[in-house]
Motif scaffolding. Structure first.
Motif, PDB file in Angstrom:
ATOM      1  N   HIS A   1     -49.980  -5.045  28.579  1.00 20.94           N
ATOM      2  CA  HIS A   1     -49.345  -4.971  27.258  1.00 20.94           C
ATOM      3  C   HIS A   1     -49.403  -6.342  26.570  1.00 20.94           C
ATOM      4  O   HIS A   1     -49.755  -6.441  25.402  1.00 20.94           O
ATOM      5  CB  HIS A   1     -47.901  -4.484  27.413  1.00 20.94           C
ATOM      6  CG  HIS A   1     -47.048  -4.671  26.206  1.00 20.94           C
ATOM      7  ND1 HIS A   1     -47.333  -4.086  24.993  1.00 20.94           N
ATOM      8  CD2 HIS A   1     -45.912  -5.389  26.021  1.00 20.94           C
ATOM      9  CE1 HIS A   1     -46.399  -4.439  24.117  1.00 20.94           C
ATOM     10  NE2 HIS A   1     -45.542  -5.226  24.725  1.00 20.94           N
ATOM     11  N   HIS A   2     -49.087  -7.399  27.306  1.00 24.94           N
ATOM     12  CA  HIS A   2     -49.128  -8.740  26.721  1.00 24.94           C
ATOM     13  C   HIS A   2     -50.554  -9.159  26.369  1.00 24.94           C
ATOM     14  O   HIS A   2     -50.787  -9.748  25.312  1.00 24.94           O
ATOM     15  CB  HIS A   2     -48.515  -9.755  27.684  1.00 24.94           C
ATOM     16  CG  HIS A   2     -47.032  -9.828  27.588  1.00 24.94           C
ATOM     17  ND1 HIS A   2     -46.382 -10.760  26.824  1.00 24.94           N
ATOM     18  CD2 HIS A   2     -46.054  -9.078  28.165  1.00 24.94           C
ATOM     19  CE1 HIS A   2     -45.068 -10.592  26.930  1.00 24.94           C
ATOM     20  NE2 HIS A   2     -44.845  -9.569  27.738  1.00 24.94           N
ATOM     21  N   LYS A   3     -51.487  -8.842  27.233  1.00 30.33           N
ATOM     22  CA  LYS A   3     -52.878  -9.256  27.009  1.00 30.33           C
ATOM     23  C   LYS A   3     -53.526  -8.533  25.837  1.00 30.33           C
ATOM     24  O   LYS A   3     -54.456  -9.048  25.222  1.00 30.33           O
ATOM     25  CB  LYS A   3     -53.706  -9.055  28.279  1.00 30.33           C
ATOM     26  CG  LYS A   3     -53.389 -10.073  29.349  1.00 30.33           C
ATOM     27  CD  LYS A   3     -54.225  -9.859  30.586  1.00 30.33           C
ATOM     28  CE  LYS A   3     -53.895 -10.928  31.623  1.00 30.33           C
ATOM     29  NZ  LYS A   3     -54.638 -10.742  32.857  1.00 30.33           N
ATOM     30  N   THR A   4     -53.058  -7.339  25.517  1.00 28.63           N
ATOM     31  CA  THR A   4     -53.642  -6.583  24.405  1.00 28.63           C
ATOM     32  C   THR A   4     -52.900  -6.821  23.088  1.00 28.63           C
ATOM     33  O   THR A   4     -53.258  -6.226  22.073  1.00 28.63           O
ATOM     34  CB  THR A   4     -53.677  -5.066  24.703  1.00 28.63           C
ATOM     35  OG1 THR A   4     -52.353  -4.607  24.943  1.00 28.63           O
ATOM     36  CG2 THR A   4     -54.578  -4.769  25.893  1.00 28.63           C
ATOM     37  N   TYR A  13     -50.988   0.395  24.925  1.00 24.59           N
ATOM     38  CA  TYR A  13     -50.213  -0.218  26.002  1.00 24.59           C
ATOM     39  C   TYR A  13     -48.803  -0.631  25.580  1.00 24.59           C
ATOM     40  O   TYR A  13     -48.196  -1.486  26.195  1.00 24.59           O
ATOM     41  CB  TYR A  13     -50.975  -1.424  26.559  1.00 24.59           C
ATOM     42  CG  TYR A  13     -52.366  -1.043  27.009  1.00 24.59           C
ATOM     43  CD1 TYR A  13     -52.540  -0.324  28.190  1.00 24.59           C
ATOM     44  CD2 TYR A  13     -53.475  -1.342  26.238  1.00 24.59           C
ATOM     45  CE1 TYR A  13     -53.799   0.062  28.590  1.00 24.59           C
ATOM     46  CE2 TYR A  13     -54.748  -0.956  26.642  1.00 24.59           C
ATOM     47  CZ  TYR A  13     -54.902  -0.252  27.824  1.00 24.59           C
ATOM     48  OH  TYR A  13     -56.144   0.130  28.227  1.00 24.59           O
ATOM     49  N   VAL A  14     -48.275  -0.008  24.543  1.00 25.52           N
ATOM     50  CA  VAL A  14     -46.948  -0.364  24.037  1.00 25.52           C
ATOM     51  C   VAL A  14     -45.839   0.376  24.783  1.00 25.52           C
ATOM     52  O   VAL A  14     -44.770  -0.167  25.004  1.00 25.52           O
ATOM     53  CB  VAL A  14     -46.854  -0.105  22.510  1.00 25.52           C
ATOM     54  CG1 VAL A  14     -45.441  -0.275  22.003  1.00 25.52           C
ATOM     55  CG2 VAL A  14     -47.799  -1.036  21.770  1.00 25.52           C
ATOM     56  N   LEU A  60     -46.997  -2.013  15.852  1.00 26.04           N
ATOM     57  CA  LEU A  60     -47.984  -1.388  14.972  1.00 26.04           C
ATOM     58  C   LEU A  60     -47.677  -1.608  13.492  1.00 26.04           C
ATOM     59  O   LEU A  60     -48.315  -1.011  12.634  1.00 26.04           O
ATOM     60  CB  LEU A  60     -48.136   0.090  15.320  1.00 26.04           C
ATOM     61  CG  LEU A  60     -48.614   0.303  16.761  1.00 26.04           C
ATOM     62  CD1 LEU A  60     -48.757   1.761  17.076  1.00 26.04           C
ATOM     63  CD2 LEU A  60     -49.912  -0.425  17.033  1.00 26.04           C
ATOM     64  N   GLY A  61     -46.700  -2.461  13.212  1.00 27.61           N
ATOM     65  CA  GLY A  61     -46.472  -2.914  11.849  1.00 27.61           C
ATOM     66  C   GLY A  61     -45.792  -1.940  10.918  1.00 27.61           C
ATOM     67  O   GLY A  61     -45.930  -2.084   9.700  1.00 27.61           O
ATOM     68  N   CYS A  62     -45.063  -0.969  11.418  1.00 22.91           N
ATOM     69  CA  CYS A  62     -44.392  -0.039  10.517  1.00 22.91           C
ATOM     70  C   CYS A  62     -42.875  -0.085  10.710  1.00 22.91           C
ATOM     71  O   CYS A  62     -42.204   0.938  10.736  1.00 22.91           O
ATOM     72  CB  CYS A  62     -44.944   1.379  10.670  1.00 22.91           C
ATOM     73  SG  CYS A  62     -45.050   1.968  12.362  1.00 22.91           S
ATOM     74  N   LEU A  63     -42.364  -1.293  10.851  1.00 27.49           N
ATOM     75  CA  LEU A  63     -40.931  -1.512  10.997  1.00 27.49           C
ATOM     76  C   LEU A  63     -40.340  -1.799   9.623  1.00 27.49           C
ATOM     77  O   LEU A  63     -40.931  -2.565   8.844  1.00 27.49           O
ATOM     78  CB  LEU A  63     -40.708  -2.715  11.919  1.00 27.49           C
ATOM     79  CG  LEU A  63     -39.338  -2.962  12.503  1.00 27.49           C
ATOM     80  CD1 LEU A  63     -38.967  -1.844  13.469  1.00 27.49           C
ATOM     81  CD2 LEU A  63     -39.315  -4.293  13.239  1.00 27.49           C
ATOM     82  N   PRO A  64     -39.210  -1.223   9.271  1.00 26.27           N
ATOM     83  CA  PRO A  64     -38.600  -1.512   7.964  1.00 26.27           C
ATOM     84  C   PRO A  64     -38.337  -3.011   7.799  1.00 26.27           C
ATOM     85  O   PRO A  64     -38.018  -3.706   8.772  1.00 26.27           O
ATOM     86  CB  PRO A  64     -37.278  -0.735   7.996  1.00 26.27           C
ATOM     87  CG  PRO A  64     -37.457   0.306   9.049  1.00 26.27           C
ATOM     88  CD  PRO A  64     -38.416  -0.255  10.050  1.00 26.27           C
ATOM     89  N   ALA A  65     -38.448  -3.502   6.603  1.00 29.31           N
ATOM     90  CA  ALA A  65     -38.303  -4.935   6.322  1.00 29.31           C
ATOM     91  C   ALA A  65     -36.963  -5.483   6.800  1.00 29.31           C
ATOM     92  O   ALA A  65     -36.888  -6.622   7.269  1.00 29.31           O
ATOM     93  CB  ALA A  65     -38.491  -5.188   4.830  1.00 29.31           C
ATOM     94  N   GLU A  96     -39.369   3.954  20.203  1.00 26.40           N
ATOM     95  CA  GLU A  96     -39.733   4.068  18.787  1.00 26.40           C
ATOM     96  C   GLU A  96     -39.860   2.696  18.122  1.00 26.40           C
ATOM     97  O   GLU A  96     -40.852   2.404  17.453  1.00 26.40           O
ATOM     98  CB  GLU A  96     -38.686   4.912  18.045  1.00 26.40           C
ATOM     99  CG  GLU A  96     -38.959   5.069  16.569  1.00 26.40           C
ATOM    100  CD  GLU A  96     -40.173   5.914  16.243  1.00 26.40           C
ATOM    101  OE1 GLU A  96     -40.699   5.786  15.114  1.00 26.40           O
ATOM    102  OE2 GLU A  96     -40.618   6.713  17.099  1.00 26.40           O
ATOM    103  N   PHE A  97     -38.859   1.848  18.311  1.00 23.62           N
ATOM    104  CA  PHE A  97     -38.884   0.552  17.641  1.00 23.62           C
ATOM    105  C   PHE A  97     -39.890  -0.406  18.259  1.00 23.62           C
ATOM    106  O   PHE A  97     -40.508  -1.205  17.553  1.00 23.62           O
ATOM    107  CB  PHE A  97     -37.485  -0.060  17.579  1.00 23.62           C
ATOM    108  CG  PHE A  97     -36.647   0.572  16.509  1.00 23.62           C
ATOM    109  CD1 PHE A  97     -36.833   0.254  15.170  1.00 23.62           C
ATOM    110  CD2 PHE A  97     -35.690   1.516  16.829  1.00 23.62           C
ATOM    111  CE1 PHE A  97     -36.083   0.854  14.176  1.00 23.62           C
ATOM    112  CE2 PHE A  97     -34.934   2.122  15.846  1.00 23.62           C
ATOM    113  CZ  PHE A  97     -35.128   1.797  14.515  1.00 23.62           C
ATOM    114  N   HIS A  98     -40.088  -0.323  19.572  1.00 24.60           N
ATOM    115  CA  HIS A  98     -41.115  -1.162  20.197  1.00 24.60           C
ATOM    116  C   HIS A  98     -42.488  -0.808  19.621  1.00 24.60           C
ATOM    117  O   HIS A  98     -43.295  -1.688  19.312  1.00 24.60           O
ATOM    118  CB  HIS A  98     -41.090  -0.983  21.715  1.00 24.60           C
ATOM    119  CG  HIS A  98     -41.931  -1.962  22.449  1.00 24.60           C
ATOM    120  ND1 HIS A  98     -42.663  -1.620  23.543  1.00 24.60           N
ATOM    121  CD2 HIS A  98     -42.168  -3.289  22.252  1.00 24.60           C
ATOM    122  CE1 HIS A  98     -43.312  -2.679  23.990  1.00 24.60           C
ATOM    123  NE2 HIS A  98     -43.028  -3.700  23.219  1.00 24.60           N
TER     124      HIS A  98
END
Length: 158
Positions: A45-48, A57-58, A111-116, A104-106
């Motif tokens: 997960h860290h390497k990717t 790998y999340v 993947l960049g779809c977290l609310p601001a 869900e939040f991880h």
């Protein structure tokens, strides 16, 4: 029993604190402090991180690991209730909800779809990926803050 409503709220509150501590301990000890299967999966997960295949790998682990996670945490709660504690139903509901929110939040963090308004969550988790000490909680850094003085050096350079 597991559905004793009289202690449901207490179980819910204790379950949330427990789930957050479980997240911290699992991440710090099993994923960073060992060399076994879970550590190796977490190292991947860290390497990717930042790569095109990052999304693969999340998640916490394969389905069997998730089943073992729930059995390992649900059975002691059922035993507590069998002994008369009456908090198992609420605690288990809190643990399941926490785990679902964690996943869900991880995923959203990576993947960049977290609310601001949750940008602090991404900053905290990405600090972990950069090797910052004391950044093992993903969802809510309660135990990172409480144990900061005891975690000034990361257990792994991951």
């Amino acid at each position: 029993g597991m559905l004793g409503w009289d202690r449901w709220l207490l179980g819910l509150l204790l379950g949330l604190v427990y789930a957050n501590a479980f997240e911290y301990i699992t991440h710090r000890v099993l994923l960073h402090g060992t060399t076994g299967f879970l550590h190796q999966a977490h190292e991947r997960h860290h390497k990717t991180w930042g790569r095109e295949d990052e999304g693969l790998y999340v998640r916490f682990g394969p389905p069997v690991a998730v089943v073992l996670l729930f059995l390992g945490n649900g059975l002691p709660l059922a035993l507590l209730d069998r002994l008369g504690a009456g908090i198992g139903g609420g605690a288990l509901a809190a643990f399941v909800a926490y785990y679902a929110l964690y996943e869900e939040f991880h995923w959203r963090i990576h993947l960049g779809c977290l609310p601001a308004w949750l940008a602090w969550m991404r900053q905290h988790h990405f600090a972990h990926h950069r090797g910052a000490p004391g950044t093992y909680n993903v969802l809510l850094p309660l135990w990172d803050l409480l144990l900061r003085s005891q975690s000034q050096t990361p257990n792994s350079k991951l």
